[in-house]
Design a protein around this motif. Structure first.
Motif, PDB file in Angstrom:
ATOM      1  N   MET A  48     -35.241  16.275  82.337  1.00  0.00           N
ATOM      2  CA  MET A  48     -35.896  17.167  82.752  1.00  0.00           C
ATOM      3  C   MET A  48     -37.426  16.986  83.399  1.00  0.00           C
ATOM      4  O   MET A  48     -38.083  18.038  83.436  1.00  0.00           O
ATOM      5  N   THR A  49     -37.732  15.794  83.545  1.00  0.00           N
ATOM      6  CA  THR A  49     -39.028  15.478  84.102  1.00  0.00           C
ATOM      7  C   THR A  49     -39.577  16.232  85.216  1.00  0.00           C
ATOM      8  O   THR A  49     -40.555  16.584  85.384  1.00  0.00           O
ATOM      9  N   GLY A  50     -38.221  16.218  86.073  1.00  0.00           N
ATOM     10  CA  GLY A  50     -38.893  16.836  87.420  1.00  0.00           C
ATOM     11  C   GLY A  50     -38.334  18.608  87.428  1.00  0.00           C
ATOM     12  O   GLY A  50     -38.366  18.904  88.437  1.00  0.00           O
ATOM     13  N   LEU A  51     -38.188  18.838  86.313  1.00  0.00           N
ATOM     14  CA  LEU A  51     -37.760  20.257  86.393  1.00  0.00           C
ATOM     15  C   LEU A  51     -39.020  21.090  85.974  1.00  0.00           C
ATOM     16  O   LEU A  51     -39.794  21.110  85.180  1.00  0.00           O
ATOM     17  N   ARG A  52     -39.293  22.332  87.041  1.00  0.00           N
ATOM     18  CA  ARG A  52     -40.567  23.023  86.886  1.00  0.00           C
ATOM     19  C   ARG A  52     -40.438  24.086  85.938  1.00  0.00           C
ATOM     20  O   ARG A  52     -41.389  24.560  85.362  1.00  0.00           O
ATOM     21  N   PHE A  53     -39.248  24.902  85.873  1.00  0.00           N
ATOM     22  CA  PHE A  53     -39.325  26.025  85.253  1.00  0.00           C
ATOM     23  C   PHE A  53     -37.817  26.130  84.851  1.00  0.00           C
ATOM     24  O   PHE A  53     -36.649  25.728  85.563  1.00  0.00           O
TER      25      PHE A  53
END
Lengths: 120, 527
Positions: A48-53
């Protein structure tokens, strides 16, 4: 808009998510996770590191995928949860349901050991 | 002597005005009039020292054809007056005000003020070292000097003016403080009463949450304590054609295991969200001590990225407030339910004291409810009448047997007092308080008459009369329906409300009295 990319490390399927996982992306996320679980991947780690929302639709997909994994004897976990995503997981209590790891490395390490040790 | 007479007349005028006038402005006008009289100059502005003692603020400005340049409000240094223009002919429309406030140290030193209307003389109102206020007089004539005679008269009058201005100011300050306290008390009282208007307050919080997070709308769904299902109690910003979510467990829009320990809440029905045009939705479970209370959801129709981390913090804050409100409401409802159950139990035990009053409250409740229905009352009113009837005599519990007369006189008000602190329909307490009032004003405890007695109380009075006449031992007991109807008609419009009496007569005539009572009548009929 959500993007995803799948890698494999030590028998763990790592699905990297980027962007946002809201209503418009939820069906795609469900398809991705469903195909991995149905395809026999027994250890799935969502990066989920690159998940903003993520919104409740995305949370709903995680909840149902977590349940589906349990039914199949598989493991679904999260790694690199941060910022708004971490807050949404906490507010919706999803953090109580889905195991989370600080980093992908830590998650891969734990899931691969669990797999070999438990003979899952 | 003329000057002394004039001064005495001015002081007398001020004293009279201050004695007669309750408001501040007439009193200050009297001070200005006295100063104008003594100085032979117009006096239109008076300043009073503010509560902090560091500033003077303008307390009174009387209208008149005096224009003062608001762009040059500073006080002139002694001897520094350079120019001024008269305001002759200046209209009301062009009149400007001197400064509204000034520093007290500055005001204390000044004796004149240049304005567009001309140079104004400043008269400090001093009591010893205390500067109470300041009066502006003018414009001054011929070079800006006040004549010696006027100076002496003003000087002689000043202490009286200062004392009277201070007194008027203090009284006004006291009135203001009382008004503020009254206002705060009123606000507190209303808030106390409104804390139970849960739906309205939840809607307010929801609306604030939507605005502050810049989302487009939202809803709060609450779990019904009895049926354990969710329903929307508050909504805002949702379009008219918005399709409410199906809250069914297992297959509804939300994935929430109410009985589970984790309480994780997610959206299951993505199609529902898409069909409503929702771009993103954040639904938060409202849980208190692992007890699920409801769902708080915000939606965005136009922007997936509405819920930034900062907005999520706001959402969490509002979620907490709504959760607390719902839980307090639940606790209070539980307290109310138990309290009323206790009162019903006490009423039942009161009935058990005598054989002929066993089930008295229950029967009065049944008859009163039936009468309310016959009179066309709506459901909430019927429930209120029924509750009042079920506990109407509980005030008797507070009175000993030796106080028979007092018991009769006081028990309605005592009983009403036992429920008035609860957030119930006020008509319930009123019905208990008035169930012994007579329609013609000859009842007790207050001797109310006609419409002064609420409808609940008038219905309750008829219901109790019917039950007592049926259940009372001879010779008070009526024995049969015909005599009961006769007794009712005899009291129609005197003791008993005509409409409620007619409804009771219909009930008896149609043999629709509650089973226990009608059976009693038939049994007595045969004896």
């Amino acid at each position: 808009m959500m993007e995803h990319e799948t890698r494999h490390h030590d028998g763990v399927t790592v699905v990297e998510l980027r962007g946002s996982a809201a209503v418009a992306d939820a069906l795609a996320l469900r398809d991705v996770l469903g195909s991995h679980l149905a395809g026999g991947d027994s250890r799935v780690l969502l990066d989920m590191t690159g998940l903003r929302f993520i919104d409740s639709a995305g949370i709903g997909v995680l909840v149902s995928a977590r349940r589906r994994a349990e039914q199949l004897g598989a493991t679904l976990a999260l790694a690199g949860v941060n910022g708004a995503v971490a807050r949404v997981l906490q507010m919706t209590r999803a953090d109580r349901l889905v195991q989370t790891f600080q980093s992908v490395e830590e998650g891969v390490d734990a899931l691969s050991k669990r797999s070999s040790g438990a003979g899952e | 002597m003329l000057g002394v007479d004039r001064d005495e007349g001015a002081v007398t005028g001020v004293l009279t005005a201050l004695t007669l006038a309750e408001e501040l402005d007439p009193r200050l006008d009297a001070v200005l009039d006295a100063a104008a009289d003594a100085s032979e100059l117009p006096a239109r502005f008076i300043y009073l020292t503010a509560a902090d003692g560091r500033r003077l603020h303008m307390a009174r400005a009387r209208s008149g054809p005096v224009a003062i340049d608001q762009h040059s409000p500073s006080w002139a240094q002694p001897g520094s007056v350079t120019s001024s223009t008269t305001g002759e002919g200046a209209s009301e429309a062009t009149a400007a005000m001197p400064p509204i406030e000034m520093a007290i140290d500055q005001a204390r030193e000044q004796r004149s003020m240049p304005t567009a209307a001309g140079l104004m003389h400043a008269l400090p109102l001093e009591l010893g070292d205390e500067l109470v206020g300041l009066v502006l007089l003018g414009p001054l004539k011929d070079g800006g000097q006040l004549g010696g005679r006027q100076r002496r008269r003003l000087s002689a009058l000043m202490p009286a003016l200062a004392a009277l201005a201070r007194q008027a100011h203090r009284e006004q300050t006291l009135r203001d403080e009382i008004a503020a306290l009254t206002s705060r008390e009123e606000v507190a009282r209303r808030l106390a009463g409104s804390t139970l208007e849960v739906d309205r307050l939840v809607t307010v919080l929801l609306d604030l949450a939507v605005r502050s997070t810049r989302s487009d709308g939202g809803f709060v769904a609450v779990i019904d304590a009895q049926h354990a299902d969710l329903s929307i109690r508050a909504r805002t910003g949702l379009p008219d054609d918005f399709l409410d979510p199906d809250f069914s467990a297992g297959h509804g829009a939300f994935d929430w295991d109410l009985a589970g320990e984790l309480g994780t809440l997610g959206l299951r029905d993505i199609e529902w969200a898409s069909s409503n045009g929702i771009d993103s939705i954040l639904a938060v479970p409202l849980i208190e001590n692992e007890r699920p209370l409801g769902v708080f959801a915000l939606v965005s129709f136009t922007n997936t990225e509405t819920f930034s981390e900062a907005n999520l913090a706001l959402l969490e804050t509002y979620s907490e407030q709504i959760r607390l409100m719902l839980d307090n409401s639940r606790l209070f409802a539980e307290f109310r339910r138990r309290y009323l159950d206790s009162l019903r139990g006490l009423a039942t035990s009161l009935d058990a004291r005598r054989p002929h009053t066993v089930r008295h409250h229950m029967h009065v409740g049944e008859v009163a409810t039936s009468l309310a229905e016959r009179l066309g009352a709506e459901s909430p009113e019927i429930e209120s009448v029924g509750l009042a009837a079920a506990i109407h005599d509980i005030g008797l519990l507070a009175i000993t047997e030796t106080e028979a007369f007092a018991a009769d006189q006081e028990h309605p008000l005592i009983g009403a007092g036992m429920v008035e602190h609860l957030p119930l329909d006020p008509a319930i307490g009123e019905a208990i308080a008035t169930h012994h009032e007579w329609y013609d004003g000859w009842g007790f405890p207050r001797g109310l008459r006609g419409a002064e007695i609420g409808r609940h109380g008038r219905i309750l009075a008829v219901a109790e009369f019917v039950v007592e006449r049926i259940e009372a031992p001879a010779p008070l007991g009526v024995g049969d329906a015909a005599r009961l109807v006769s007794e009712l008609q005899l009291r129609r419009g005197s003791q008993l409300d005509p409409e409620a009496t007619d409804a009771a007569v219909e009930m008896i005539a149609s043999s629709t009295l509650p089973a226990g009572l009608s059976q009693h009548l038939r049994e007595d009929e045969g004896t």
